[in-house]
Design a protein around this motif. Sequence first.
Motif, short mmCIF file in Angstrom:
data_model
loop_
_atom_site.label_atom_id
_atom_site.label_comp_id
_atom_site.label_asym_id
_atom_site.label_seq_id
_atom_site.Cartn_x
_atom_site.Cartn_y
_atom_site.Cartn_z
N GLN A 182 -22.35 -41.27 34.59
CA GLN A 182 -21.22 -41.13 35.50
C GLN A 182 -21.64 -40.85 36.95
O GLN A 182 -20.83 -41.02 37.87
CB GLN A 182 -20.29 -40.04 34.99
N ALA A 183 -22.89 -40.46 37.16
CA ALA A 183 -23.37 -40.25 38.52
C ALA A 183 -23.57 -41.56 39.27
O ALA A 183 -23.62 -41.58 40.50
CB ALA A 183 -24.69 -39.48 38.50
N VAL A 184 -23.67 -42.66 38.52
CA VAL A 184 -23.92 -43.95 39.18
C VAL A 184 -22.90 -45.03 38.82
O VAL A 184 -22.90 -46.11 39.42
CB VAL A 184 -25.34 -44.47 38.84
N ALA A 185 -22.03 -44.77 37.84
CA ALA A 185 -21.11 -45.83 37.40
C ALA A 185 -19.81 -45.25 36.86
O ALA A 185 -19.77 -44.12 36.37
CB ALA A 185 -21.77 -46.68 36.32
N THR A 186 -18.75 -46.04 36.95
CA THR A 186 -17.51 -45.71 36.25
C THR A 186 -17.65 -46.20 34.82
O THR A 186 -18.29 -47.21 34.56
CB THR A 186 -16.29 -46.37 36.90
N VAL A 187 -17.03 -45.48 33.90
CA VAL A 187 -17.16 -45.79 32.47
C VAL A 187 -15.79 -46.12 31.89
O VAL A 187 -14.83 -45.38 32.09
CB VAL A 187 -17.76 -44.60 31.70
N GLU A 188 -15.71 -47.23 31.17
CA GLU A 188 -14.49 -47.60 30.47
C GLU A 188 -14.83 -47.90 29.02
O GLU A 188 -15.68 -48.74 28.74
CB GLU A 188 -13.86 -48.85 31.10
N LYS A 189 -14.17 -47.19 28.12
CA LYS A 189 -14.28 -47.52 26.71
C LYS A 189 -13.14 -48.50 26.41
O LYS A 189 -11.96 -48.12 26.45
CB LYS A 189 -14.17 -46.26 25.85
N LEU A 190 -13.47 -49.74 26.13
CA LEU A 190 -12.47 -50.79 26.06
C LEU A 190 -11.77 -50.85 24.70
O LEU A 190 -10.55 -50.88 24.63
CB LEU A 190 -13.12 -52.14 26.38
N PHE A 191 -12.54 -50.91 23.62
CA PHE A 191 -11.94 -50.93 22.29
C PHE A 191 -13.03 -50.70 21.24
O PHE A 191 -14.23 -50.80 21.54
CB PHE A 191 -11.21 -52.25 21.99
N THR A 192 -12.62 -50.37 20.03
CA THR A 192 -13.57 -50.15 18.95
C THR A 192 -13.69 -51.42 18.10
O THR A 192 -12.81 -52.29 18.11
CB THR A 192 -13.14 -48.98 18.05
N VAL A 193 -14.79 -51.50 17.36
CA VAL A 193 -15.06 -52.66 16.51
C VAL A 193 -15.42 -52.15 15.11
O VAL A 193 -16.36 -51.35 14.97
CB VAL A 193 -16.21 -53.51 17.08
N ALA A 194 -14.70 -52.59 14.12
CA ALA A 194 -14.92 -52.12 12.75
C ALA A 194 -16.22 -52.68 12.17
O ALA A 194 -16.66 -53.77 12.55
CB ALA A 194 -13.75 -52.54 11.86
N PRO A 195 -16.86 -51.93 11.26
CA PRO A 195 -18.11 -52.41 10.65
C PRO A 195 -17.97 -53.78 9.99
O PRO A 195 -18.93 -54.57 9.98
CB PRO A 195 -18.41 -51.32 9.61
N GLY A 196 -16.78 -54.07 9.44
CA GLY A 196 -16.58 -55.34 8.76
C GLY A 196 -16.66 -56.56 9.66
O GLY A 196 -16.68 -57.70 9.18
N SER A 197 -16.72 -56.34 10.97
CA SER A 197 -16.84 -57.46 11.91
C SER A 197 -18.25 -58.04 11.94
O SER A 197 -18.47 -59.07 12.58
CB SER A 197 -16.44 -57.01 13.32
N PHE A 198 -19.19 -57.37 11.28
CA PHE A 198 -20.58 -57.79 11.32
C PHE A 198 -21.10 -58.11 9.92
O PHE A 198 -20.55 -57.63 8.92
CB PHE A 198 -21.45 -56.68 11.93
N ARG A 199 -22.16 -58.88 9.90
CA ARG A 199 -22.82 -59.21 8.64
C ARG A 199 -24.32 -59.06 8.80
O ARG A 199 -24.91 -59.79 9.62
CB ARG A 199 -22.47 -60.64 8.22
N PRO A 200 -24.96 -58.14 8.10
CA PRO A 200 -24.34 -57.14 7.20
C PRO A 200 -23.63 -56.06 8.01
O PRO A 200 -24.00 -55.80 9.15
CB PRO A 200 -25.55 -56.57 6.46
N PRO A 201 -22.60 -55.43 7.44
CA PRO A 201 -21.85 -54.41 8.18
C PRO A 201 -22.68 -53.15 8.38
O PRO A 201 -23.36 -52.70 7.47
CB PRO A 201 -20.64 -54.14 7.28
N PRO A 202 -22.64 -52.58 9.59
CA PRO A 202 -23.33 -51.30 9.82
C PRO A 202 -22.56 -50.17 9.15
O PRO A 202 -21.45 -50.36 8.66
CB PRO A 202 -23.29 -51.17 11.35
N LYS A 203 -23.14 -48.99 9.16
CA LYS A 203 -22.50 -47.84 8.52
C LYS A 203 -21.57 -47.09 9.47
O LYS A 203 -20.90 -46.14 9.05
CB LYS A 203 -23.56 -46.89 7.98
N VAL A 204 -21.55 -47.51 10.73
CA VAL A 204 -20.74 -46.80 11.72
C VAL A 204 -19.86 -47.79 12.48
O VAL A 204 -20.13 -48.99 12.52
CB VAL A 204 -21.62 -46.04 12.72
N ARG A 205 -18.81 -47.27 13.09
CA ARG A 205 -17.92 -48.07 13.93
C ARG A 205 -18.54 -48.26 15.30
O ARG A 205 -19.19 -47.36 15.83
CB ARG A 205 -16.57 -47.37 14.04
N GLY A 206 -18.34 -49.42 15.89
CA GLY A 206 -18.85 -49.70 17.22
C GLY A 206 -17.74 -49.60 18.26
O GLY A 206 -16.56 -49.48 17.93
#
Length: 208
Positions: A107-131
């Motif tokens: 935050q000292a050098v950039a503005t931060v925006e969290k745009l949206f989350t991505v479910a593990p099922g969107s990937f193959r193989p699915p990770p164990k955490v949400r992105g």
Amino acid sequence: MIAIEKDRALAEKLRSQVSGVGCQVVTGDALELDWHAAHSRHQTPDTRHRLKIVGNIPYYITSPLIDKALTPPLPERIVFLVQDEVADRIAARPGGKTYGALSVGVQAVATVEKLFTVAPGSFRPPPKVRGALIRLTPLAQPLVMDVEVAPLRAFVTACFSKRRKQLKNAVPGLAEGELQEMGFDPTIRPERLPAEAFVRLLRRSRQL
């Protein structure tokens, strides 16, 4: 577009898939490759523009990749898919449990925006955490000078290594009287301070 892929077999497969669509595939380690040099090398007179960095990055090297992306000269924009809880830490505001050294350093050098989350099922193989997809836009006037970026990261990391201690016991190089002289309450914890406060403390500790 320049795509970086460490795995040689995957890079070659990608290279054949994007042939003729204006994408250069570079085989290499994103942590070691000079992004700005690669960007300059693959530009043409008709495609000159500021660097944008976009990546679905390995979660275990998120912090070093963000540090590298935010090392001057800064790009125009950074868009990374990261672990959801890491996105929360990057975007956290002072006073929250997830606010820490990573929050301040970014935050000292950039503005931060969290745009949206991505479910593990969107990937193959699915990770164990949400992105989560985050967008970092460098500030027109960063809170720190180029030469202060790395020292600030080290400074806030030291401060938050003593997260539960009061400011007078957490800030390296400054005595309680100096904190009071600067207008800080020596008894508050580091997690209560915004990024600009850490910049002031850094400069005082280095007598800048």
